[in-house]
Design an enzyme around this catalytic site. Structure first.
Site, PDB file in Angstrom:
ATOM      1  N   LYS A  83      -4.446  39.423  58.252  1.00  0.00           N
ATOM      2  CA  LYS A  83      -3.089  40.516  58.755  1.00  0.00           C
ATOM      3  C   LYS A  83      -1.979  40.100  57.933  1.00  0.00           C
ATOM      4  O   LYS A  83      -1.463  38.682  57.724  1.00  0.00           O
ATOM      5  CB  LYS A  83      -2.687  39.912  60.329  1.00  0.00           C
ATOM      6  CG  LYS A  83      -3.296  41.036  61.192  1.00  0.00           C
ATOM      7  CD  LYS A  83      -2.709  40.302  62.782  1.00  0.00           C
ATOM      8  CE  LYS A  83      -2.432  41.548  64.008  1.00  0.00           C
ATOM      9  NZ  LYS A  83      -2.238  40.821  65.100  1.00  0.00           N
TER      10      LYS A  83
HETATM   11  O1  G3P Z   1      -1.818  40.978  68.399  1.00  0.00           O
HETATM   12  C1  G3P Z   1      -0.654  41.715  68.079  1.00  0.00           C
HETATM   13  C2  G3P Z   1       0.079  42.364  69.347  1.00  0.00           C
HETATM   14  O2  G3P Z   1      -0.885  42.984  70.034  1.00  0.00           O
HETATM   15  C3  G3P Z   1       1.026  41.646  70.041  1.00  0.00           C
HETATM   16  O3  G3P Z   1       1.348  42.308  71.497  1.00  0.00           O
HETATM   17  O4  G3P Z   1       2.029  41.622  73.559  1.00  0.00           O
HETATM   18  O5  G3P Z   1       2.950  40.369  71.807  1.00  0.00           O
HETATM   19  O6  G3P Z   1       3.558  42.469  71.925  1.00  0.00           O
HETATM   20  P1  G3P Z   1       2.620  41.822  72.233  1.00  0.00           P
END
Ligand code: G3P
Length: 215
Positions: A83
């Site tokens: 990533k």
């Molecule tokens: O893995 C990346 C993403 O899904 C993060 O989500 O909940 O931290 O906005 P969030």
């Protein structure tokens, strides 16, 4: 649509793998920090359990540092996708890594132009963070729709991972739009199968079955 689990927690990954519907895993520095275990052994364990791509994030910010970090990460297991945040330095690194056969997941995507450049740089995956857009009163799903249209217009092969999912409705909307992948937190993954009418239906069938004569 492929379903990835958005976690670095081994118990959650083993549980969802046992359901027979797990296609991959995405992690990020925040998720890894919650596990309180050494990073590399954790990632190797995840990669052994998961029969699909496991996204692991680079923390370097300059291309000349991102590339060696990504190459090191990609050697942890055959199913690693690296990533990389979608910045100019990230694009430079992605072009180099894609040329070496490394699968790059360009992350922290919040605009269609970022997704267009990620695809042109050779990213295997692009991760629009829809929940974080919804959090600031924008429409995350509109971004997904725009990215899918752009990729369709030019036959880009980059797969769209709908990320930052907050509830089952996000997964359904992603599927209706034809997104390639949704990466889903464990709590939301559980909710995908639940319905109160299914539960009350089972209760009623079990109660009525007790009245059936078996002779
Ligand atoms: O893995 C990346 C993403 O899904 C993060 O989500 O909940 O931290 O906005 P969030």
């Amino acid at each position: 649509m492929k379903l990835f689990l958005d976690t670095a927690n081994l118990s959650e990954i083993k549980e969802v793998a046992s359901w027979g519907i797990l296609d991959g895993v995405t992690t990020n520095p925040t998720l890894c920090s919650k596990e309180n275990v050494p990073f590399e052994p954790l990632i190797k364990d995840i990669c052994r359990i998961v029969n699909g791509p496991v996204s692991v994030e680079c923390i370097s910010t300059q291309a000349e540092e991102i590339v060696p970090e990504a190459l090191k990460l990609s050697q942890l297991a055959a199913n690693i996708a690296v990533k990389i945040p979608v910045t100019l330095e990230g694009l430079k690194a992605t072009r180099i890594l894609a040329g070496s056969g490394v699968k790059v997941n360009m992350t922290l995507v919040f605009s269609p132009s970022q997704a267009l450049l990620a695809a042109k740089a050779g990213a295997a995956f692009v991760s629009p963070f829809i929940g974080r857009l919804d959090d600031v009163s924008q429409h995350g799903m509109e971004l997904v729709e725009q990215i899918l249209t752009i990729y369709e217009n030019y036959q880009f092969e980059t797969e769209v991972i709908v990320a930052s999912i907050r509830h089952p409705g996000h997964v359904v909307e992603a599927a209706l739009l034809g997104a390639d992948i949704a990466t889903v937190p464990y709590g939301v993954m559980e909710k995908l199968v639940k319905h109160p009418l299914t539960d009350t239906g089972i209760d009623r069938f079990l109660a009525d079955w007790k009245k059936v004569s078996l002779k």
